[in-house]
Motif scaffolding. Structure first.
Motif, PDB file in Angstrom:
ATOM      1  N   PHE A  74       0.830  -1.201   0.000  1.00 43.73           N
ATOM      2  CA  PHE A  74       0.000   0.000   0.000  1.00 43.73           C
ATOM      3  C   PHE A  74       0.869   1.258   0.000  1.00 43.73           C
ATOM      4  O   PHE A  74       0.541   2.251  -0.656  1.00 43.73           O
ATOM      5  N   LEU A  75       2.002   1.226   0.735  1.00 42.83           N
ATOM      6  CA  LEU A  75       2.890   2.386   0.765  1.00 42.83           C
ATOM      7  C   LEU A  75       3.564   2.616  -0.585  1.00 42.83           C
ATOM      8  O   LEU A  75       3.761   3.760  -1.007  1.00 42.83           O
ATOM      9  N   ILE A  76       3.922   1.514  -1.269  1.00 43.13           N
ATOM     10  CA  ILE A  76       4.642   1.635  -2.544  1.00 43.13           C
ATOM     11  C   ILE A  76       3.698   1.956  -3.700  1.00 43.13           C
ATOM     12  O   ILE A  76       3.929   2.874  -4.487  1.00 43.13           O
ATOM     13  N   ASP A  77       2.615   1.183  -3.771  1.00 41.29           N
ATOM     14  CA  ASP A  77       1.719   1.285  -4.920  1.00 41.29           C
ATOM     15  C   ASP A  77       0.602   2.301  -4.703  1.00 41.29           C
ATOM     16  O   ASP A  77       0.139   2.948  -5.639  1.00 41.29           O
ATOM     17  N   GLY A  78       0.148   2.422  -3.452  1.00 38.75           N
ATOM     18  CA  GLY A  78      -0.956   3.335  -3.153  1.00 38.75           C
ATOM     19  C   GLY A  78      -2.310   2.790  -3.538  1.00 38.75           C
ATOM     20  O   GLY A  78      -3.331   3.469  -3.387  1.00 38.75           O
ATOM     21  N   SER A  79      -2.358   1.554  -4.056  1.00 32.70           N
ATOM     22  CA  SER A  79      -3.620   0.947  -4.473  1.00 32.70           C
ATOM     23  C   SER A  79      -4.214   0.147  -3.319  1.00 32.70           C
ATOM     24  O   SER A  79      -3.503  -0.579  -2.617  1.00 32.70           O
ATOM     25  N   PHE A  80      -5.529   0.286  -3.171  1.00 39.96           N
ATOM     26  CA  PHE A  80      -6.207  -0.424  -2.086  1.00 39.96           C
ATOM     27  C   PHE A  80      -6.685  -1.804  -2.522  1.00 39.96           C
ATOM     28  O   PHE A  80      -7.133  -2.597  -1.698  1.00 39.96           O
ATOM     29  N   GLU A  81      -6.559  -2.101  -3.817  1.00 37.31           N
ATOM     30  CA  GLU A  81      -7.091  -3.359  -4.339  1.00 37.31           C
ATOM     31  C   GLU A  81      -6.377  -4.565  -3.745  1.00 37.31           C
ATOM     32  O   GLU A  81      -7.013  -5.518  -3.285  1.00 37.31           O
ATOM     33  N   VAL A  82      -5.050  -4.538  -3.742  1.00 32.13           N
ATOM     34  CA  VAL A  82      -4.281  -5.649  -3.184  1.00 32.13           C
ATOM     35  C   VAL A  82      -4.475  -5.716  -1.669  1.00 32.13           C
ATOM     36  O   VAL A  82      -4.608  -6.799  -1.091  1.00 32.13           O
ATOM     37  N   THR A  83      -4.517  -4.547  -1.027  1.00 31.44           N
ATOM     38  CA  THR A  83      -4.736  -4.499   0.421  1.00 31.44           C
ATOM     39  C   THR A  83      -6.087  -5.097   0.784  1.00 31.44           C
ATOM     40  O   THR A  83      -6.213  -5.827   1.780  1.00 31.44           O
ATOM     41  N   GLU A  84      -7.102  -4.809  -0.022  1.00 28.83           N
ATOM     42  CA  GLU A  84      -8.433  -5.367   0.210  1.00 28.83           C
ATOM     43  C   GLU A  84      -8.409  -6.889   0.108  1.00 28.83           C
ATOM     44  O   GLU A  84      -9.071  -7.588   0.874  1.00 28.83           O
ATOM     45  N   PHE A  85      -7.639  -7.408  -0.844  1.00 22.64           N
ATOM     46  CA  PHE A  85      -7.496  -8.852  -1.004  1.00 22.64           C
ATOM     47  C   PHE A  85      -6.889  -9.478   0.252  1.00 22.64           C
ATOM     48  O   PHE A  85      -7.377 -10.501   0.746  1.00 22.64           O
ATOM     49  N   TYR A  86      -5.843  -8.848   0.783  1.00 24.93           N
ATOM     50  CA  TYR A  86      -5.212  -9.344   2.007  1.00 24.93           C
ATOM     51  C   TYR A  86      -6.174  -9.278   3.194  1.00 24.93           C
ATOM     52  O   TYR A  86      -6.223 -10.190   4.028  1.00 24.93           O
ATOM     53  N   ILE A  87      -6.945  -8.193   3.271  1.00 22.11           N
ATOM     54  CA  ILE A  87      -7.887  -8.030   4.378  1.00 22.11           C
ATOM     55  C   ILE A  87      -8.955  -9.126   4.337  1.00 22.11           C
ATOM     56  O   ILE A  87      -9.357  -9.669   5.382  1.00 22.11           O
ATOM     57  N   LYS A  88      -9.412  -9.470   3.138  1.00 23.68           N
ATOM     58  CA  LYS A  88     -10.401 -10.547   3.008  1.00 23.68           C
ATOM     59  C   LYS A  88      -9.830 -11.875   3.475  1.00 23.68           C
ATOM     60  O   LYS A  88     -10.503 -12.656   4.161  1.00 23.68           O
ATOM     61  N   ILE A  89      -8.591 -12.134   3.092  1.00 23.82           N
ATOM     62  CA  ILE A  89      -7.950 -13.387   3.527  1.00 23.82           C
ATOM     63  C   ILE A  89      -7.837 -13.425   5.053  1.00 23.82           C
ATOM     64  O   ILE A  89      -8.143 -14.443   5.693  1.00 23.82           O
ATOM     65  N   ILE A  90      -7.395 -12.307   5.636  1.00 26.51           N
ATOM     66  CA  ILE A  90      -7.248 -12.236   7.091  1.00 26.51           C
ATOM     67  C   ILE A  90      -8.591 -12.448   7.775  1.00 26.51           C
ATOM     68  O   ILE A  90      -8.700 -13.176   8.767  1.00 26.51           O
ATOM     69  N   TYR A  91      -9.622 -11.812   7.231  1.00 33.25           N
ATOM     70  CA  TYR A  91     -10.960 -11.946   7.824  1.00 33.25           C
ATOM     71  C   TYR A  91     -11.453 -13.391   7.750  1.00 33.25           C
ATOM     72  O   TYR A  91     -12.055 -13.911   8.700  1.00 33.25           O
ATOM     73  N   LYS A  92     -11.190 -14.061   6.630  1.00 31.99           N
ATOM     74  CA  LYS A  92     -11.595 -15.459   6.500  1.00 31.99           C
ATOM     75  C   LYS A  92     -10.812 -16.356   7.455  1.00 31.99           C
ATOM     76  O   LYS A  92     -11.362 -17.307   8.020  1.00 31.99           O
ATOM     77  N   VAL A  93      -9.545 -16.044   7.655  1.00 29.73           N
ATOM     78  CA  VAL A  93      -8.731 -16.795   8.622  1.00 29.73           C
ATOM     79  C   VAL A  93      -9.295 -16.608  10.034  1.00 29.73           C
ATOM     80  O   VAL A  93      -9.392 -17.569  10.814  1.00 29.73           O
ATOM     81  N   VAL A  94      -9.682 -15.373  10.360  1.00 31.94           N
ATOM     82  CA  VAL A  94     -10.254 -15.086  11.686  1.00 31.94           C
ATOM     83  C   VAL A  94     -11.565 -15.843  11.883  1.00 31.94           C
ATOM     84  O   VAL A  94     -11.808 -16.439  12.937  1.00 31.94           O
ATOM     85  N   LEU A  95     -12.429 -15.829  10.851  1.00 38.71           N
ATOM     86  CA  LEU A  95     -13.701 -16.551  10.940  1.00 38.71           C
ATOM     87  C   LEU A  95     -13.468 -18.048  11.145  1.00 38.71           C
ATOM     88  O   LEU A  95     -14.126 -18.687  11.971  1.00 38.71           O
ATOM     89  N   SER A  96     -12.540 -18.599  10.376  1.00 38.67           N
ATOM     90  CA  SER A  96     -12.240 -20.032  10.482  1.00 38.67           C
ATOM     91  C   SER A  96     -11.701 -20.371  11.861  1.00 38.67           C
ATOM     92  O   SER A  96     -12.088 -21.382  12.469  1.00 38.67           O
ATOM     93  N   SER A  97     -10.806 -19.523  12.378  1.00 41.40           N
ATOM     94  CA  SER A  97     -10.241 -19.760  13.698  1.00 41.40           C
ATOM     95  C   SER A  97     -11.307 -19.648  14.778  1.00 41.40           C
ATOM     96  O   SER A  97     -11.314 -20.421  15.749  1.00 41.40           O
ATOM     97  N   LEU A  98     -12.232 -18.706  14.613  1.00 43.24           N
ATOM     98  CA  LEU A  98     -13.305 -18.513  15.589  1.00 43.24           C
ATOM     99  C   LEU A  98     -14.210 -19.735  15.657  1.00 43.24           C
ATOM    100  O   LEU A  98     -14.526 -20.239  16.746  1.00 43.24           O
ATOM    101  N   MET A  99     -14.621 -20.240  14.499  1.00 36.66           N
ATOM    102  CA  MET A  99     -15.513 -21.393  14.488  1.00 36.66           C
ATOM    103  C   MET A  99     -14.792 -22.668  14.931  1.00 36.66           C
ATOM    104  O   MET A  99     -15.325 -23.459  15.713  1.00 36.66           O
TER     105      MET A  99
END
Length: 226
Positions: A74-99
């Motif tokens: 995000f600092l280098i490219d300034g694009s939120f698209e890749v960051t959004e992809f990472y956030i989705k992965i993290i959120y899915k990992v959190v959901l899986s860990s929670l269940m």
């Protein structure tokens, strides 16, 4: 219904695997948000306490490792698209860990291994799954002990730089201990004569086949719609 699931741990595993696959399949942020709320409600109903956030600790090192390249990109490219992809992965990992953590806190490791053997999978998969469940219990306990140790040594009273250094050292040591624990768990299971042989074929269980067909239809429908 609850007594039936207790008598058939393979049902618990089948529903758990279906949930994990569903989370990995869905890409809609709105639906993932609803699943997150539902997972928290399920935790509160099953375990009746408010410490659901503790179930995220076992995957916290992995989350940090994902956040670092996301932040740099995000600092280098300034694009939120890749960051959004990472956030989705993290959120899915959190959901899986929670269940997964909710199910494992409710049931014992022996219950989960019993379910693995009752499903009727090949012995190789049985050994992998059984090792995973036993390993998760050990990792979760290590995380709780490590967290208490850090707070008892006053990490909250240290500055941001010192805290970051301490957390970094702890995460590095955690990964080293994880590798050691996996070998210990495997050796312990092998020493007790665990071969991973199933107690019957999956296709001989009409109840499991029926549930699996329904789950597959639901997953295909949800995947098509969302």
């Amino acid at each position: 219904m609850e007594n039936k699931i207790k008598q058939h741990p393979e049902y618990t595993l089948l529903y758990l695997f279906s949930f994990l696959f569903l989370v990995s399949l869905i890409d809609s942020c709105e639906v993932l948000g609803l699943i997150g709320v539902g997972s928290i409600v399920y935790y509160l109903l099953i375990l009746k306490d408010l410490k659901f956030y503790q179930l995220i600790y076992p995957v916290l090192p992995f989350i940090i490792l994902l956040l670092i390249p996301s932040f740099i990109n995000f600092l280098i490219d300034g694009s939120f698209e890749v960051t959004e992809f990472y956030i989705k992965i993290i959120y899915k990992v959190v959901l899986s860990s929670l269940m997964l953590g909710t199910v494992l806190k409710k049931h014992t490791s022996l219950y989960m291994v019993e379910g693995v053997l009752n499903i009727g999978l090949p012995s190789v998969l049985n050994r992998i799954l059984a090792l995973t469940f036993r390993y998760f219990y050990m990792i979760f306990e290590d995380v709780m002990v490590g967290r208490k140790a850090l707070y008892s040594r006053g990490i909250k009273n240290r500055g941001p730089i010192d805290s970051l250094k301490i957390w970094g050292e702890w995460i590095g040591g955690f990964f080293l201990k994880s590798a050691s624990h996996s070998e210990k768990v495997y050796d312990a299971m092998r020493a007790r004569g665990f071969t991973g042989e199933s107690r019957g074929s999956f296709f001989q269980r009409k109840d499991l086949c029926f549930r699996l067909v329904i789950i597959v239809v639901v997953l295909i429908t949800v995947g098509y719609l969302f």
